[in-house]
Design a protein around this motif. Structure first.
Motif, PDB file in Angstrom:
ATOM      1  N   ALA A  47       0.823  -1.212   0.000  1.00 24.03           N
ATOM      2  CA  ALA A  47       0.000   0.000   0.000  1.00 24.03           C
ATOM      3  C   ALA A  47       0.857   1.262   0.000  1.00 24.03           C
ATOM      4  O   ALA A  47       0.477   2.295  -0.585  1.00 24.03           O
ATOM      5  CB  ALA A  47      -0.932  -0.017   1.216  1.00 24.03           C
ATOM      6  N   GLU A  48       2.013   1.190   0.647  1.00 19.55           N
ATOM      7  CA  GLU A  48       2.898   2.360   0.717  1.00 19.55           C
ATOM      8  C   GLU A  48       3.367   2.806  -0.665  1.00 19.55           C
ATOM      9  O   GLU A  48       3.592   3.996  -0.905  1.00 19.55           O
ATOM     10  CB  GLU A  48       4.113   2.026   1.585  1.00 19.55           C
ATOM     11  CG  GLU A  48       5.098   3.179   1.744  1.00 19.55           C
ATOM     12  CD  GLU A  48       6.290   2.784   2.582  1.00 19.55           C
ATOM     13  OE1 GLU A  48       7.392   3.312   2.328  1.00 19.55           O
ATOM     14  OE2 GLU A  48       6.142   1.921   3.488  1.00 19.55           O
ATOM     15  N   GLU A  87       1.740   3.156  -3.265  1.00 16.21           N
ATOM     16  CA  GLU A  87       0.797   4.064  -3.918  1.00 16.21           C
ATOM     17  C   GLU A  87       1.070   5.513  -3.547  1.00 16.21           C
ATOM     18  O   GLU A  87       0.904   6.418  -4.371  1.00 16.21           O
ATOM     19  CB  GLU A  87      -0.635   3.671  -3.549  1.00 16.21           C
ATOM     20  CG  GLU A  87      -1.684   4.393  -4.375  1.00 16.21           C
ATOM     21  CD  GLU A  87      -3.040   3.736  -4.262  1.00 16.21           C
ATOM     22  OE1 GLU A  87      -3.981   4.216  -4.920  1.00 16.21           O
ATOM     23  OE2 GLU A  87      -3.187   2.737  -3.514  1.00 16.21           O
ATOM     24  N   THR A  88       1.489   5.760  -2.317  1.00 15.00           N
ATOM     25  CA  THR A  88       1.810   7.134  -1.912  1.00 15.00           C
ATOM     26  C   THR A  88       3.241   7.510  -2.286  1.00 15.00           C
ATOM     27  O   THR A  88       3.524   8.668  -2.581  1.00 15.00           O
ATOM     28  CB  THR A  88       1.618   7.294  -0.397  1.00 15.00           C
ATOM     29  OG1 THR A  88       2.408   6.320   0.294  1.00 15.00           O
ATOM     30  CG2 THR A  88       0.155   7.113  -0.029  1.00 15.00           C
ATOM     31  N   GLY A 141       4.997   6.298  -4.953  1.00 13.54           N
ATOM     32  CA  GLY A 141       5.047   6.501  -6.384  1.00 13.54           C
ATOM     33  C   GLY A 141       6.359   6.038  -7.005  1.00 13.54           C
ATOM     34  O   GLY A 141       7.157   5.330  -6.395  1.00 13.54           O
ATOM     35  N   MET A 151       2.408   2.650 -12.244  1.00 12.80           N
ATOM     36  CA  MET A 151       1.256   2.862 -11.377  1.00 12.80           C
ATOM     37  C   MET A 151       0.032   2.126 -11.915  1.00 12.80           C
ATOM     38  O   MET A 151      -0.766   1.555 -11.150  1.00 12.80           O
ATOM     39  CB  MET A 151       0.966   4.357 -11.260  1.00 12.80           C
ATOM     40  CG  MET A 151      -0.054   4.703 -10.189  1.00 12.80           C
ATOM     41  SD  MET A 151       0.444   4.168  -8.511  1.00 12.80           S
ATOM     42  CE  MET A 151       1.789   5.321  -8.170  1.00 12.80           C
ATOM     43  N   ARG A 152      -0.114   2.070 -13.226  1.00 13.56           N
ATOM     44  CA  ARG A 152      -1.256   1.373 -13.819  1.00 13.56           C
ATOM     45  C   ARG A 152      -1.211  -0.121 -13.504  1.00 13.56           C
ATOM     46  O   ARG A 152      -2.227  -0.709 -13.092  1.00 13.56           O
ATOM     47  CB  ARG A 152      -1.257   1.580 -15.337  1.00 13.56           C
ATOM     48  CG  ARG A 152      -2.350   0.779 -16.063  1.00 13.56           C
ATOM     49  CD  ARG A 152      -2.301   0.997 -17.566  1.00 13.56           C
ATOM     50  NE  ARG A 152      -0.995   0.687 -18.121  1.00 13.56           N
ATOM     51  CZ  ARG A 152      -0.561  -0.561 -18.386  1.00 13.56           C
ATOM     52  NH1 ARG A 152      -1.338  -1.594 -18.113  1.00 13.56           N
ATOM     53  NH2 ARG A 152       0.631  -0.755 -18.910  1.00 13.56           N
ATOM     54  N   TYR A 208       0.303  -1.581 -11.081  1.00 13.62           N
ATOM     55  CA  TYR A 208       0.089  -1.756  -9.645  1.00 13.62           C
ATOM     56  C   TYR A 208      -1.395  -1.873  -9.354  1.00 13.62           C
ATOM     57  O   TYR A 208      -1.843  -2.777  -8.630  1.00 13.62           O
ATOM     58  CB  TYR A 208       0.703  -0.581  -8.881  1.00 13.62           C
ATOM     59  CG  TYR A 208       0.218  -0.460  -7.458  1.00 13.62           C
ATOM     60  CD1 TYR A 208       0.681  -1.308  -6.458  1.00 13.62           C
ATOM     61  CD2 TYR A 208      -0.728   0.511  -7.111  1.00 13.62           C
ATOM     62  CE1 TYR A 208       0.222  -1.210  -5.154  1.00 13.62           C
ATOM     63  CE2 TYR A 208      -1.197   0.625  -5.811  1.00 13.62           C
ATOM     64  CZ  TYR A 208      -0.720  -0.233  -4.834  1.00 13.62           C
ATOM     65  OH  TYR A 208      -1.178  -0.134  -3.544  1.00 13.62           O
ATOM     66  N   HIS A 209      -2.194  -0.968  -9.904  1.00 13.34           N
ATOM     67  CA  HIS A 209      -3.646  -0.995  -9.663  1.00 13.34           C
ATOM     68  C   HIS A 209      -4.290  -2.205 -10.336  1.00 13.34           C
ATOM     69  O   HIS A 209      -5.232  -2.798  -9.794  1.00 13.34           O
ATOM     70  CB  HIS A 209      -4.284   0.289 -10.185  1.00 13.34           C
ATOM     71  CG  HIS A 209      -4.061   1.472  -9.299  1.00 13.34           C
ATOM     72  ND1 HIS A 209      -4.774   1.682  -8.145  1.00 13.34           N
ATOM     73  CD2 HIS A 209      -3.177   2.512  -9.394  1.00 13.34           C
ATOM     74  CE1 HIS A 209      -4.360   2.804  -7.558  1.00 13.34           C
ATOM     75  NE2 HIS A 209      -3.389   3.323  -8.302  1.00 13.34           N
ATOM     76  N   LYS A 250      -2.669  -4.269  -6.377  1.00 14.58           N
ATOM     77  CA  LYS A 250      -3.420  -3.658  -5.282  1.00 14.58           C
ATOM     78  C   LYS A 250      -4.678  -4.461  -4.951  1.00 14.58           C
ATOM     79  O   LYS A 250      -5.520  -4.725  -5.818  1.00 14.58           O
ATOM     80  CB  LYS A 250      -3.808  -2.227  -5.646  1.00 14.58           C
ATOM     81  CG  LYS A 250      -4.551  -1.511  -4.519  1.00 14.58           C
ATOM     82  CD  LYS A 250      -4.956  -0.095  -4.910  1.00 14.58           C
ATOM     83  CE  LYS A 250      -5.721   0.570  -3.768  1.00 14.58           C
ATOM     84  NZ  LYS A 250      -6.160   1.937  -4.117  1.00 14.58           N
TER      85      LYS A 250
END
Length: 977
Positions: A392-393, A395-396, A398, A458-459, A461-462, A466
């Motif tokens: 989760a970290e 995501e913040t 980056g 990031m894409r 990851y989601h 995630k």
């Protein structure tokens, strides 16, 4: 930098060798190639066609090659490289365990073994003998997606290799016998015992695969397969598997090195051209893998540390999202810049933690792994929570520019380092051809990682990570089921074993030739000219000696800075301090954190490792030469300005203590360690494990480490060996960065007298429940001498236990099926040496294995070597020189030997003369002198309850020892009232 502890615990997908592959996207359907204009104008032998040729543009990273296809579908890739007098050959079949059927696991790997058991024109066990006698090396490996066989040979032996490989491709089945089948079935069982069942954490990959993939998915079983499937298999099953998958149209023959392409194609057409095409092979289909919810599983194991392993299904190799997922993996858990290092390792909650994204042809898995630090009180439940918080970290946090730069640098440098050997280049060409349909994929590989953006990472990851379900496996020490991360939510199903639908026999395919295949080709009528490294010598005013060699084949530099300080400078009270001090040089400096240094190195594509052994502490460097100055600056900072931070010391000390505990679960290491203690004595610190003992490491303080560093890390005790594309003066100027280093040489340490051996004694170490027994038989022997009796003794041992087809290995592995491998040898240093015979054997064969070892050693000592064995020894050792000095690290090893023992110029010529002139009488005398079994001791580690009675029947005095090599007190009799 990945954790070496975790890497050592996990078993590779490759079962018999260590070829590093990650897989590619499914192969496109093959269509008949169009002939090139060159083929039309100049017809090639056997009707083959040139379909592709590639030469890298200036500045482009790539391997020049030509690709041909025979009428029977065999793809041939040829790369000429005249830099060394050798050739590497690789035959890759696009079949691995992923092509197996339910209930028939392990067939591909089993077949890899069977293919070394002879063919119609090659006798049983002759593959190893022929290649070894030619001075070459060979092996095979199997993973989920492919099987390959490979040889490196002197360049005059190429035709012989092509004859061998063609014979097992086209003339194998009629040579298969029930006896060979049963023998190799036992060998594979021994391999499974050694590498899976008897190895700590060895079953993790199997258990996770069962839970991650649905029943029937070809990755739901491991390459080694299930024992019950191997037991159920019969010879007809095996022949059908071969007939289905091992045709020339499902194979790629890749050749590289000092060869003549025109001549090579004639040989390829002659030996492979008549082999009939096999059944058509379609590309395997990608099967999406999904989990509806987390699956918690667990197992108890013979481990010292618990393990938490989390696996999340993603894509498949060469999928467009593989590259951004790899970048995400690097951010999460690769090296000291990673989130997992920060959250778990740096603060001492875990002794190791990393992430991975293992990709195969049909599927990839994103993994997170951690081993808790018992000193911190961290549980597997805690690790489960922290791993999820770390995900989760991201995501913040980056994606940062450095993240992308590190990954790109690693890809580019890795490609360049891969060009340092012919085998590396051939393996890469074969790999790309097998999985992408073209050997020319290097630039595409670099491009797909270079094009990854922050938004891509990031894409994915989601999309894939995630809040996605995972398989979470707990491995806990035996007897501690309550320490698992969470109660199991999934259990292994009862395997479905389909009834065999195919009851028909198979139709073998036979080649028709106009020549006699039974005639083994002779070596070409030239002797490869071995190119010894041209050594230059220099020294600095501070006393640092430099030994160097120029290597212009790649723009890289490999060097080692060595300080004569190691276990010998320790006392019995501070054993482990040499290793701990070396480790501290890999931590923070006075100017930089270890995270900053790791980031700088990764962006350079360089590696620096620090380690100690019995005699030396070494800093080993591998760098692109264009980045050498910046890399050496980091070496200097680590060497001369270590911070010796208390937090770093505490963490490393705790990791060391856990490493000591983990070592106690490794039978091979324990058996070898106890043998060393018995032969060189408990009073000599260098006889003990380099890592130290729990008691001594606990007693070491940071001040002790600082003093050890100040006393021993001196320029007067140092030397540098280097192999680079730079000329002597240029490299000397760069190495002058260490000129401000000072200090006098270390005094020579004093050794205690070696103990008198209790010859004829069998020392037994109990390992309850062991699937195998470790055997060590031997004694103290000669110190190292490059041209003296030590060198001659090694020649003498070659046929006893030094070659694959040695007497010992053929007996215990090939004839008896007791072991995956057995060997013997002499090893020595400047102060002493040993002779040892060793193997890991089936528990039920422990006593008879000892009998076989003793019989072979006695027979060799009493009756000596056979004339044909001596001829084989001379040929095998003599011609192998062509392979000795190829890569920068091969050359570095040669320089290390010269520097360590002060060897004179021309010592290799002296060795060649000794080998050429040594006689049977001299070999026999050496065997009689050095192989008296009555002068030896035996160390056996195994399940005492199972093997003790059989050992007693052998008649040797038995002394039971613990894992530290100390006598176990006899059980106390109960007192009578």
């Amino acid at each position: 930098m990945r954790s070496t502890l975790i890497a050592a615990l996990m078993v590779s997908v490759s079962s018999c060798a260590t070829i590093n592959t990650t897989g590619n996207a499914p192969t496109p359907s093959q269509t008949p190639p169009s002939p090139s204009a060159e083929t039309v104008a100049n017809p090639l032998p056997g009707g083959m066609q040139l379909v592709e040729a590639f030469t890298p543009a200036e500045g482009e990273i790539g391997i020049p090659y030509k690709k041909y296809v025979l009428p029977n579908g065999l793809t041939v890739v040829i790369h000429e490289d005249k830099s060394d007098p050798l050739v590497h050959a690789d035959v890759t079949y696009h079949v691995g365990s992923g092509r197996e059927e339910m209930g028939k696991s392990g067939f591909a790997h089993f077949f890899e073994h069977m293919m070394f058991q002879g063919s119609e024109n090659v006798a049983d066990e002759e593959h190893f003998k022929i290649i070894s006698e030619a001075g070459g090396t060979l092996n095979g490996s199997t993973n989920s997606d492919r099987t390959n066989y490979y040889e490196t040979i002197p360049s005059n032996q190429l035709e012989k290799v092509l004859w061998l490989e063609a014979d097992r491709m086209g003339f194998f089945l009629d040579a298969v016998t029930e006896e060979k089948f049963e023998n190799q079935r036992e060998t594979v069982k021994n391999e499974r015992g050694q590498n899976y069942d008897n190895r700590p954490y060895g079953l993790v990959s199997e258990r996770v695969g069962e839970a991650l993939y649905p029943e029937g998915h070809p990755y739901s079983w491991t390459t080694i397969g299930y024992i019950e499937d191997l037991n159920r298999a019969n010879l007809t099953d095996l022949k059908k598997f071969f007939s289905r998958w091992y045709g020339p149209n499902n194979a790629t023959l890749t050749l590289g090195g000092d060869l003549n392409t025109e001549e090579t194609l004639e040989w390829v057409a002659k030996y492979f051209g008549s082999i009939p095409r096999g059944p058509e092979v379609e590309a395997p289909e990608f099967i999406p893998v999904t989990l509806e919810a987390d699956r918690y599983i667990s197992m108890e194991d013979k481990v010292a540390l618990p393990l938490l392993y989390m696996s999340i299904p993603t894509v498949y190799a060469r999928h467009p999202d593989e590259a951004p997922l790899d970048v995400l993996m690097s951010i999460m858990g690769e090296g000291r810049t990673s989130i997992l290092y920060k959250n778990l390792v740096k603060d001492g909650l875990a002794v190791a933690a990393n992430a991975g994204h293992g990709c195969r042809e049909l599927h990839c898995a994103f993994t997170l792994t951690a081993l808790p630090n018992p000193a911190s009180g961290t549980t597997l439940t805690d690790l489960d929570r922290i791993l999820r918080e770390s995900i989760a970290e991201f995501e913040t946090r980056g994606v940062e520019d450095d993240d992308l730069e590190r990954v790109k640098a690693g890809i580019v440098s890795g490609m360049i380092y891969g060009l340092e050997s012919v085998s590396g280049k051939v393996s890469q060409l074969a790999f790309y051809e097998t999985f992408t349909g073209s050997p020319n994929y290097t630039s595409k590989d670099i491009e797909r990682y270079s094009n990854v953006t922050k938004e891509d990472v990031m894409r994915v990851y989601h999309q894939y990570i995630k809040d996605k379900p995972a398989v979470i496996m707990s491995v806990v020490p035996n007897g501690q089921p309550e320490t698992i991360a969470a109660p199991d939510t999934w259990s292994m199903y009862e395997r479905t074993i389909p009834e065999s639908e195919d009851t028909t026999d198979f139709e073998p395919r036979y080649a028709k030739d106009d020549f006699d295949r039974s005639i083994q080709p002779k070596a070409a009528d030239f002797n490869p000219m071995v190119k010894l490294p041209e050594i230059w010598k220099s020294s600095m005013e501070n006393g640092v000696n430099i030994l160097g060699a120029v290597n212009t084949e790649t723009p890289t530099t490999a060097l080692q800075l060595r300080i004569e300080v190691g276990d010998r400078q320790q006392t019995l009270e501070n054993m482990g301090i040499a290793s701990l001090t070396a480790s501290m040089l890999g931590e923070a400096t006075e100017f930089s954190t270890n995270e900053e240094l790791s980031n700088r190195l990764a962006k350079l594509g360089s590696s620096i490792s620090v380690g100690s052994d019995k005699r030396y502490t070494s800093i080993t460097v591998h760098a692109l030469t264009e980045n050498l100055d910046e890399t050496l600056a980091i070496v200097k900072e680590r060497l001369l300005h270590p911070k010796f931070d208390e937090a770093d010391f505490k963490r490393l000390k705790e990791q060391t203590l856990q490493g000591i505990e983990q070592r106690k679960t490794q039978p091979s290491a324990i058996a070898s360690g106890v043998f060393s203690l018995l032969t060189f004595g408990h009073d000599n610190p260098s006889a003990h494990p380099e890592i130290g003992t729990t008691q001594t490491v606990n007693n070491i303080t940071l001040e002790d480490v600082k003093k050890f560093y100040a006393d021993h890390y001196t320029a007067g005790s140092a030397s540098i060996i280097a192999v680079s594309n730079l000329e002597e003066q240029v490299l000397e100027n760069k190495l002058s960065i260490f000129s401000e280093w000072s200090g006098y040489p270390n005094p020579a340490p004093k050794l205690h007298p070696f103990p008198e051996l209790e010859t004829g004694t069998l020392y037994l170490i109990d390992k309850e429940g062991a699937a195998q027994s470790e055997i060590r038989i031997g004694k103290r022997a000669l110190p190292y001498d490059a041209t003296g009796e030590y060198y001659r003794a090694r020649i003498m041992n070659f046929m006893l236990g030094g070659a694959f087809n040695s007497r010992i290995n053929l007996n215990l592995r090939e004839d008896k099926g007791y072991t995956y491998g057995a060997r013997s040898g002499f090893s020595g240093s400047d102060i002493g040496g040993i002779f040892s015979a060793r193997a890991g054997v089936r528990t039920d064969a422990t006593a008879d294995s000892i009998v076989q070892f003793v019989n072979e050693i006695k027979n060799y000592a009493e009756n000596g070597i056979k004339e044909e064995e001596l001829a084989f020894t001379k040929s095998a050792i003599g011609q192998s020189d062509a392979l000795e000095y190829e890569t920068p690290f091969d050359k570095l090893s040669f320089l290390s030997e010269v520097e360590t023992y002060g060897l004179p110029d021309g010592f290799t010529e002296t060795q060649s003369q000794i080998l050429e002139n040594i006689t049977k009488e001299e070999i026999d005398a050496l065997a009689k002198k050095h192989l008296q079994i009555d002068d030896m001791i035996m160390v056996i580690m195994g399940d005492k309850a199972v093997i003790e009675d059989d050992l007693k029947a052998l008649g040797y005095p038995i002394v039971e020892l613990d894992t530290d090599g100390l006598p176990v007190p006899p059980p106390q009799r109960p007192k009578l009232d």
